[in-house]
Motif scaffolding. Structure first.
Motif, PDB file in Angstrom:
ATOM      1  N   ARG A 196      40.481  30.384  45.233  1.00 18.62           N
ATOM      2  CA  ARG A 196      41.781  30.138  44.336  1.00 18.62           C
ATOM      3  C   ARG A 196      41.328  28.937  43.115  1.00 18.62           C
ATOM      4  NH1 ARG A 196      46.639  32.276  45.696  1.00 18.62           N
ATOM      5  NH2 ARG A 196      46.816  33.023  47.824  1.00 18.62           N
ATOM      6  N   LEU A 197      40.202  28.577  43.078  1.00 16.17           N
ATOM      7  CA  LEU A 197      39.569  27.614  42.028  1.00 16.17           C
ATOM      8  C   LEU A 197      38.848  28.174  41.169  1.00 16.17           C
ATOM      9  CD1 LEU A 197      38.786  24.607  44.530  1.00 16.17           C
ATOM     10  CD2 LEU A 197      41.150  25.081  43.361  1.00 16.17           C
ATOM     11  N   ARG A 198      39.104  27.775  40.016  1.00 17.61           N
ATOM     12  CA  ARG A 198      38.107  28.357  39.028  1.00 17.61           C
ATOM     13  C   ARG A 198      37.788  27.154  37.863  1.00 17.61           C
ATOM     14  NH1 ARG A 198      38.971  30.836  33.658  1.00 17.61           N
ATOM     15  NH2 ARG A 198      41.366  30.734  34.244  1.00 17.61           N
ATOM     16  N   THR A 199      36.647  26.600  37.861  1.00 13.13           N
ATOM     17  CA  THR A 199      36.255  25.456  36.737  1.00 13.13           C
ATOM     18  C   THR A 199      35.912  25.873  35.256  1.00 13.13           C
ATOM     19  OG1 THR A 199      34.965  24.408  38.690  1.00 13.13           O
ATOM     20  CG2 THR A 199      34.315  23.608  36.648  1.00 13.13           C
ATOM     21  N   VAL A 258      41.115  25.077  37.139  1.00 12.66           N
ATOM     22  CA  VAL A 258      42.544  25.640  37.291  1.00 12.66           C
ATOM     23  C   VAL A 258      42.887  26.374  38.803  1.00 12.66           C
ATOM     24  CG1 VAL A 258      43.023  26.029  34.790  1.00 12.66           C
ATOM     25  CG2 VAL A 258      41.732  27.475  36.057  1.00 12.66           C
ATOM     26  N   VAL A 259      43.787  26.337  39.074  1.00 12.69           N
ATOM     27  CA  VAL A 259      44.109  26.739  40.520  1.00 12.69           C
ATOM     28  C   VAL A 259      45.003  28.033  40.363  1.00 12.69           C
ATOM     29  CG1 VAL A 259      44.826  26.351  42.796  1.00 12.69           C
ATOM     30  CG2 VAL A 259      43.742  24.565  41.111  1.00 12.69           C
ATOM     31  N   ASP A 260      44.779  28.890  41.286  1.00 13.66           N
ATOM     32  CA  ASP A 260      45.690  30.338  41.444  1.00 13.66           C
ATOM     33  C   ASP A 260      46.703  30.033  42.355  1.00 13.66           C
ATOM     34  OD1 ASP A 260      46.598  32.983  41.934  1.00 13.66           O
ATOM     35  OD2 ASP A 260      44.855  33.849  42.697  1.00 13.66           O
ATOM     36  N   SER A 261      47.706  29.672  41.942  1.00 15.69           N
ATOM     37  CA  SER A 261      48.931  29.592  43.095  1.00 15.69           C
ATOM     38  C   SER A 261      49.899  30.799  42.954  1.00 15.69           C
ATOM     39  CB  SER A 261      49.558  28.160  42.949  1.00 15.69           C
ATOM     40  OG  SER A 261      50.230  27.988  44.131  1.00 15.69           O
ATOM     41  N   ASN A 262      49.587  32.024  42.410  1.00 12.84           N
ATOM     42  CA  ASN A 262      50.720  33.010  41.968  1.00 12.84           C
ATOM     43  C   ASN A 262      50.972  33.696  43.072  1.00 12.84           C
ATOM     44  OD1 ASN A 262      50.208  32.761  38.873  1.00 12.84           O
ATOM     45  ND2 ASN A 262      48.251  32.966  39.442  1.00 12.84           N
ATOM     46  N   GLY A 263      50.332  34.183  43.992  1.00 12.50           N
ATOM     47  CA  GLY A 263      50.564  35.047  45.133  1.00 12.50           C
ATOM     48  C   GLY A 263      49.847  35.049  46.248  1.00 12.50           C
TER      49      GLY A 263
END
Length: 498
Positions: free
Chosen positions: A8-11, A145-150
């Motif tokens: 879920r992490l992207r630099t 940035v962090v994916d907290s969508n689903g």
């Protein structure tokens, strides 16, 4: 504080963590909530590791596409909720409302100048998808940035899915491992970062913090903003408090009727959660947890005998499984498309068969052709369609089943399929609280064949695209009361503040 799953992490900015900085900065742009938020959790994890306080910067431009008081007020109501939640924990929450286009330029860089690391939201649609890359050019500290969508991390999928059935099969094989890595329900309760330092004078003076509650209490407080559109506010309240109340009311009072009654416009059996999911006030994980608790569900109840079916895999009641198919399968389908296809909002992203059949029938004679303004004012010959448009204008919402009909008739009554797409996008993005969202793009493009198959018999205008009629909807659904409630009584809807 537990670590966020690496998937879920992207630099976005490959720069060193500034360990002698003054704070960890969470740049809140898409997941506007204090609970079930992987990005907030990740920022707090950095606070623990570095022994630094947390600053939450929650800004809002005034000139985003389709900007209006309706959307602005919804977000500001959430800012007021977030301010209270952060204040209780001693976390600096800095809400900023841009008073004129460009006034907020430099604010993120100013906060980042003394930050150890910047954490942001990873969102794949609308103008939000471009923000991280633009920010990376303006700051000289690490940006993650962090994916907290689903429930399914966007990068967990191995391809772009063309059908709900295919994604459903993928989910049934892979989702449980990601459900086991759920976000903290209340990350602010799991840690106590050091108290923040005072807001730097140079920031407070150049970019004064907003006062959300005071602005909401002012009679004409939003009149000062130069919005693109005049779209009045709605009764639906924004923010995570109203969102969680809506979720709990649905689970406790309406879920049982959802499976049988959700397609009936005159029955209040839908969740009404889509605006809160879109603006990040409520998490899909929280919605799932509430359903699972009600159903007394555990992973042991999952069936090994299903292969892409809508119901039966979860081992829950039919109503719960019907809702989860919308929350998980169909919602995740939109995020899958938007995260992997940069042209997801373009006509050319339609399946080849759909483009072909629409092109073959583009010159078919149309009995009715309406302009964008006529559609917008609900001035068609059909009172049921006009009522659906009336609900959209008045409430920022169309009943789920009628939204499909709404789109199909725009295709039927527009001069071309491309014109129909432009009209659907404009009306939905201008008025719908849940517009400009991966899930709403799925619904609009489904009208034109995305996620569907070729249907027969082949018809004029539609070709092999799935066909819907107002008369058939009247036979299947009770709509007289709906028409009385929402159709314009004098032939056209009042728009804006007229």
């Amino acid at each position: 504080m537990s670590q966020v799953p690496a998937i879920r992490l992207r630099t976005v900015k490959e720069a060193p963590v500034r360990r002698d900085g003054d704070w960890v900065l969470y740049w809140m742009t898409a997941q506007r909530r204090p609970r079930y938020n992987f990005a907030l959790q990740h920022a707090l994890h950095w606070c623990e590791e570095l022994g630094k306080p947390l600053v939450v910067l929650e800004p809002l431009r005034c000139d985003y596409p389709w900007s209006c008081e309706r959307f602005h007020r919804f977000v500001v109501q959430g800012m007021a909720d977030n301010a209270r939640a952060m204040d209780r924990k001693g976390v600096t929450h800095y809400p900023y409302l841009e008073p004129e286009p460009g006034a907020g330029r430099g604010l993120l860089a100013a906060w980042a100048e003394r930050a150890c690391v910047v954490v942001g939201d990873d969102y794949p649609a609308y103008f939000l998808r471009h923000l991280p890359r633009a920010a990376a050019r303006q700051i000289d500290v690490r940006l993650e940035v962090v994916d907290s969508n689903g429930l399914l991390p966007m990068r967990a999928a191995d391809r772009t899915f063309a059908r709900a059935y295919d994604l459903r099969r993928f989910l049934q094989k892979n989702l449980l491992e990601h459900l086991a890595e759920a976000p903290e329900s209340d990350p602010l309760d799991e840690t106590e970062p050091p108290r923040s330092k005072p807001v730097p004078d140079e920031i407070a003076e150049r970019w004064p913090a907003a006062e959300p509650r005071r602005l909401l209490d002012e009679k004409d407080g939003f009149a000062r903003f130069p919005f693109e559109n005049e779209v009045p506010t709605v009764e639906t309240l924004g923010g995570h408090v109203a969102g969680e109340e809506t979720l709990l009311a649905f689970v406790e009072e309406k879920l049982e009727a959802y499976g049988d009654q959700r397609n009936q416009p005159e029955r209040d059996a839908t969740s009404r959660l889509s605006p809160y999911l879109h603006f990040g006030c409520v998490s899909a994980h929280q919605a799932f947890d509430e359903i699972a608790d009600r159903e007394q569900w555990s992973p042991k109840k999952v069936s090994s005998k299903t292969a892409g079916q809508r119901e039966g895999w979860w081992g829950m009641s039919p109503a719960a499984e019907s809702f989860l198919d919308e929350l998980v399968t169909w919602r995740e389908l939109g995020f899958n498309m938007c995260s992997r296809e940069t042209r997801h909002d373009r006509y050319e992203s339609l399946p080849d068969w759909a483009q072909k059949t629409l092109a073959e029938h583009e010159d078919d004679e149309r009995e009715h052709v309406y302009t964008l303004e006529e559609f917008e004012r609900g001035a068609t010959h059909d009172d049921l369609w006009n009522a659906a448009q009336g609900q959209l204008v008045r409430e920022g919402y169309i009943h789920n089943y009628l939204r499909m009909l709404w789109g199909k008739k725009i295709l039927h009554w527009s001069e071309s399929p491309r014109a129909a797409l432009d009209i659907m996008l404009e009306l939905n993005n201008k008025y719908a609280l849940d517009g400009r969202d991966p899930n709403s793009y799925s619904g609009i493009f489904w009208v034109l064949g995305r996620y569907d198959r070729a249907w027969g018999p082949e018809r004029e205008i539609f070709g092999k695209i799935r066909y819907m009629t107002c008369d058939n909807t009247r036979r299947k659904c009770s709509v007289d009361g709906y028409i009385d409630e929402y159709a314009p009584s004098d032939g056209q809807l009042k728009l804006g503040f007229d």
